[in-house]
Design a protein around this motif. Structure first.
Motif, PDB file in Angstrom:
ATOM      1  N   ALA A 144      10.519  -0.777 -13.592  1.00 21.02           N
ATOM      2  CA  ALA A 144      10.059  -2.136 -13.189  1.00 21.02           C
ATOM      3  C   ALA A 144       9.276  -2.581 -11.870  1.00 21.02           C
ATOM      4  N   LYS A 145       9.363  -0.858 -10.653  1.00 21.95           N
ATOM      5  CA  LYS A 145       7.914  -0.201  -9.871  1.00 21.95           C
ATOM      6  C   LYS A 145       7.324   0.215  -9.745  1.00 21.95           C
ATOM      7  N   ALA A 146       7.248   0.672 -11.390  1.00 25.97           N
ATOM      8  CA  ALA A 146       5.957   0.849 -11.536  1.00 25.97           C
ATOM      9  C   ALA A 146       5.172   0.041 -12.370  1.00 25.97           C
ATOM     10  N   LYS A 147       6.014  -0.914 -13.282  1.00 26.37           N
ATOM     11  CA  LYS A 147       5.098  -2.416 -13.403  1.00 26.37           C
ATOM     12  C   LYS A 147       4.279  -3.138 -12.445  1.00 26.37           C
ATOM     13  N   GLN A 148       5.400  -3.046 -11.298  1.00 23.59           N
ATOM     14  CA  GLN A 148       4.687  -4.085 -10.223  1.00 23.59           C
ATOM     15  C   GLN A 148       3.491  -3.367  -9.233  1.00 23.59           C
ATOM     16  N   GLU A 149       3.525  -1.736  -9.204  1.00 21.02           N
ATOM     17  CA  GLU A 149       2.292  -1.464  -8.526  1.00 21.02           C
ATOM     18  C   GLU A 149       1.333  -1.325  -9.140  1.00 21.02           C
ATOM     19  N   ALA A 150       1.057  -1.896 -10.893  1.00 21.42           N
ATOM     20  CA  ALA A 150       0.212  -1.499 -11.694  1.00 21.42           C
ATOM     21  C   ALA A 150      -0.573  -3.151 -11.399  1.00 21.42           C
ATOM     22  N   ILE A 151       0.292  -4.039 -11.594  1.00 19.50           N
ATOM     23  CA  ILE A 151       0.151  -5.244 -11.225  1.00 19.50           C
ATOM     24  C   ILE A 151      -0.230  -5.683 -10.547  1.00 19.50           C
ATOM     25  N   GLU A 152      -0.333  -5.081  -8.901  1.00 24.58           N
ATOM     26  CA  GLU A 152      -0.843  -5.505  -7.617  1.00 24.58           C
ATOM     27  C   GLU A 152      -1.911  -4.431  -7.851  1.00 24.58           C
ATOM     28  N   MET A 153      -1.985  -2.999  -7.965  1.00 18.72           N
ATOM     29  CA  MET A 153      -3.634  -2.492  -8.026  1.00 18.72           C
ATOM     30  C   MET A 153      -4.342  -3.581  -8.987  1.00 18.72           C
ATOM     31  N   LEU A 154      -4.346  -3.811 -10.439  1.00 16.55           N
ATOM     32  CA  LEU A 154      -4.989  -4.614 -11.246  1.00 16.55           C
ATOM     33  C   LEU A 154      -5.107  -6.128 -10.049  1.00 16.55           C
ATOM     34  N   ARG A 155      -4.383  -6.342  -9.450  1.00 17.19           N
ATOM     35  CA  ARG A 155      -4.840  -7.750  -8.657  1.00 17.19           C
ATOM     36  C   ARG A 155      -6.468  -7.323  -7.622  1.00 17.19           C
ATOM     37  N   GLU A 156      -5.888  -6.405  -7.034  1.00 14.58           N
ATOM     38  CA  GLU A 156      -7.194  -5.313  -5.743  1.00 14.58           C
ATOM     39  C   GLU A 156      -7.881  -5.547  -6.537  1.00 14.58           C
ATOM     40  N   LYS A 157      -7.931  -4.854  -7.415  1.00 14.74           N
ATOM     41  CA  LYS A 157      -9.278  -4.997  -8.009  1.00 14.74           C
ATOM     42  C   LYS A 157     -10.057  -6.014  -9.016  1.00 14.74           C
ATOM     43  N   LYS A 158      -9.057  -6.821  -9.330  1.00 11.84           N
ATOM     44  CA  LYS A 158     -10.066  -8.676  -9.710  1.00 11.84           C
ATOM     45  C   LYS A 158     -10.484  -9.121  -8.485  1.00 11.84           C
ATOM     46  N   ALA A 159      -9.466  -9.147  -7.393  1.00 15.22           N
ATOM     47  CA  ALA A 159      -9.687  -9.519  -6.242  1.00 15.22           C
ATOM     48  C   ALA A 159     -10.991  -8.732  -5.565  1.00 15.22           C
ATOM     49  N   ASN A 160     -11.530  -7.657  -6.049  1.00 12.94           N
ATOM     50  CA  ASN A 160     -12.404  -6.895  -5.475  1.00 12.94           C
ATOM     51  C   ASN A 160     -13.936  -7.748  -6.054  1.00 12.94           C
ATOM     52  N   GLU A 161     -13.802  -7.446  -7.524  1.00 11.48           N
ATOM     53  CA  GLU A 161     -14.969  -8.272  -8.542  1.00 11.48           C
ATOM     54  C   GLU A 161     -15.103  -9.569  -8.348  1.00 11.48           C
ATOM     55  N   ARG A 162     -14.157 -10.321  -7.565  1.00  6.99           N
ATOM     56  CA  ARG A 162     -14.286 -11.828  -7.754  1.00  6.99           C
ATOM     57  C   ARG A 162     -15.111 -11.988  -6.314  1.00  6.99           C
ATOM     58  N   GLY A 163     -14.712 -11.010  -5.035  1.00  7.37           N
ATOM     59  CA  GLY A 163     -15.133 -11.335  -4.370  1.00  7.37           C
ATOM     60  C   GLY A 163     -16.743 -10.526  -4.050  1.00  7.37           C
ATOM     61  N   ASP A 164     -17.405  -9.551  -4.429  1.00  6.70           N
ATOM     62  CA  ASP A 164     -19.146  -9.368  -5.093  1.00  6.70           C
ATOM     63  C   ASP A 164     -19.364 -10.953  -5.639  1.00  6.70           C
ATOM     64  N   LYS A 165     -18.570 -11.304  -6.546  1.00  4.17           N
ATOM     65  CA  LYS A 165     -19.653 -12.996  -7.812  1.00  4.17           C
ATOM     66  C   LYS A 165     -19.777 -13.807  -6.239  1.00  4.17           C
ATOM     67  N   LEU A 166     -18.515 -13.977  -5.289  1.00  9.48           N
ATOM     68  CA  LEU A 166     -18.224 -14.575  -4.346  1.00  9.48           C
ATOM     69  C   LEU A 166     -19.704 -14.405  -3.490  1.00  9.48           C
ATOM     70  N   LYS A 167     -20.283 -13.542  -2.655  1.00  9.20           N
ATOM     71  CA  LYS A 167     -20.744 -12.804  -2.218  1.00  9.20           C
ATOM     72  C   LYS A 167     -22.272 -13.497  -2.651  1.00  9.20           C
ATOM     73  N   LYS A 168     -22.761 -13.282  -3.697  1.00  6.20           N
ATOM     74  CA  LYS A 168     -23.636 -13.620  -3.866  1.00  6.20           C
ATOM     75  C   LYS A 168     -23.940 -14.941  -4.661  1.00  6.20           C
ATOM     76  N   HIS A 169     -22.919 -15.407  -4.391  1.00  2.00           N
ATOM     77  CA  HIS A 169     -22.966 -17.180  -5.490  1.00  2.00           C
ATOM     78  C   HIS A 169     -23.156 -17.921  -4.096  1.00  2.00           C
ATOM     79  N   TYR A 170     -22.353 -17.169  -3.124  1.00  2.00           N
ATOM     80  CA  TYR A 170     -23.068 -18.446  -1.877  1.00  2.00           C
ATOM     81  C   TYR A 170     -23.934 -17.526  -0.712  1.00  2.00           C
TER      82      TYR A 170
END
Length: 326
Positions: free
Chosen positions: A41-67
């Motif tokens: 469960a700990k490894a699964k939670q760490e993988a979910i957090e890493m995936l969220r962080e990666k998506k947040a970075n990609e999302r941030g780049d798109k938002l900077k470009k839009h605004y």
């Protein structure tokens, strides 16, 4: 008199005789320990957090470009996206918790449990209502005052925000569907609950139209889903799987049968008896060997015909030596 706080507060009648329980009565509280020690469960939670962080970075780049690098707008958009992610998490967690309660009770809820369930529905819907108003306000929707044509502000959102808003709307369909299903199964009628859900659904339907208009204006397709849409059937399968794993974990381990001792030994006592017997046999053998050697050496020294004179009685002396050794 009237100044006595006990007599003034008659909401609870302290003068009445409510009796007492026949036996001891204690408050029971259930504490569920978080499975922090589970490495899977700990490894699964760490993988979910890493995936969220990666998506947040990609999302941030798109938002900077839009605004176009306007940090204030980018910060507000990031906050709105995080709020939509949290709203979907809450809807899924609420639904799974309600399903778990129904399974634990065997589907037979009393009147008290039904009232608690309705109160839990209302709390979750009020949370959803506040979040929905924030999402709608970001789209420029007019939420206060009298509705009039052209009263909405310009929608400056990005396609990322529009796509996430669509995911929230789809998740809310499953969320409200489960609540209505439970109300039908329990024959629950609550006008305030129904009216609140209808009001939220009206705002979400209008938000859906604005999302479509936004994507057409930007000339972009709807972004890929940030997560899988979990239907109520999927959530129920997860609840059943977790319950099955918990039951297997709580099942007492079967004790191993005792190992049989050596054949014919009677366990540790038999082994000890064998050791004692072997010791006695060795002692007897050593003494017999000493007696034999003594007999031979004595016979050689005396010679033939002189054993009775010098040996202290001949054969009798030899038997005396044997008895002393034994």
């Amino acid at each position: 008199g009237k100044q006595c706080p006990v007599r003034a507060d008659k909401i609870i009648d302290y003068d009445g005789n409510y009796g007492w329980p026949e036996g001891p009565s204690f408050e029971v509280s259930e504490v569920k320990k978080a499975a922090v020690d589970d490495p899977g469960a700990k490894a699964k939670q760490e993988a979910i957090e890493m995936l969220r962080e990666k998506k947040a970075n990609e999302r941030g780049d798109k938002l900077k470009k839009h605004y176009k690098g306007k940090l204030l707008q980018v910060s507000k958009a990031n906050g709105s996206c995080e709020s939509m992610d949290e709203a979907m998490d809450r809807m899924e967690n609420h639904t799974m918790r309600w399903m778990q309660t129904v399974l634990d009770k065997g589907g037979n809820l009393g009147e008290a449990e039904k009232k608690k369930e309705v109160a839990s529905f209302m709390d979750a819907i009020n949370e959803m209502k506040l979040a929905t108003l924030d999402f709608a306000q970001r789209s420029g929707m007019q939420l206060t005052g009298k509705k009039k044509a052209g009263g909405d502000a310009a929608d400056i959102r990005s396609s990322v925000e529009g796509g996430l808003a669509e995911e929230v709307i789809e998740c809310s369909v499953e969320f409200f569907g489960y609540i209505r299903q439970r109300m039908r199964e329990g024959s629950i009628i609550d006008s305030r609950l129904n009216s609140t859900m209808e009001a939220i659904e009206g705002i979400l339907n209008e938000l859906h139209d604005k999302n479509l208009q936004l994507l057409r204006k930007l000339g972009e397709p709807r972004p890929p889903r940030s997560r899988k849409l979990k239907k109520n059937s999927d959530l129920k399968s997860e609840v059943l799987e977790k319950k099955k794993q918990q039951e297997e974990k709580d099942k007492p381990a079967e004790e191993a049968p005792p190992r049989p001792g050596p054949p014919g030994g009677g366990g540790r006592g038999g082994l000890l008896g064998r050791f004692q017997l072997l010791t006695i046999l060795c002692t007897v053998a050593v003494r017999a060997h000493l007696i034999f050697n003594l007999f031979v050496s004595d016979a050689i020294q005396k010679g033939p015909g002189r054993g009775g004179a010098r040996g202290g009685g001949g054969r009798g002396g030899l038997l005396g030596k044997q008895s002393s050794l034994l």
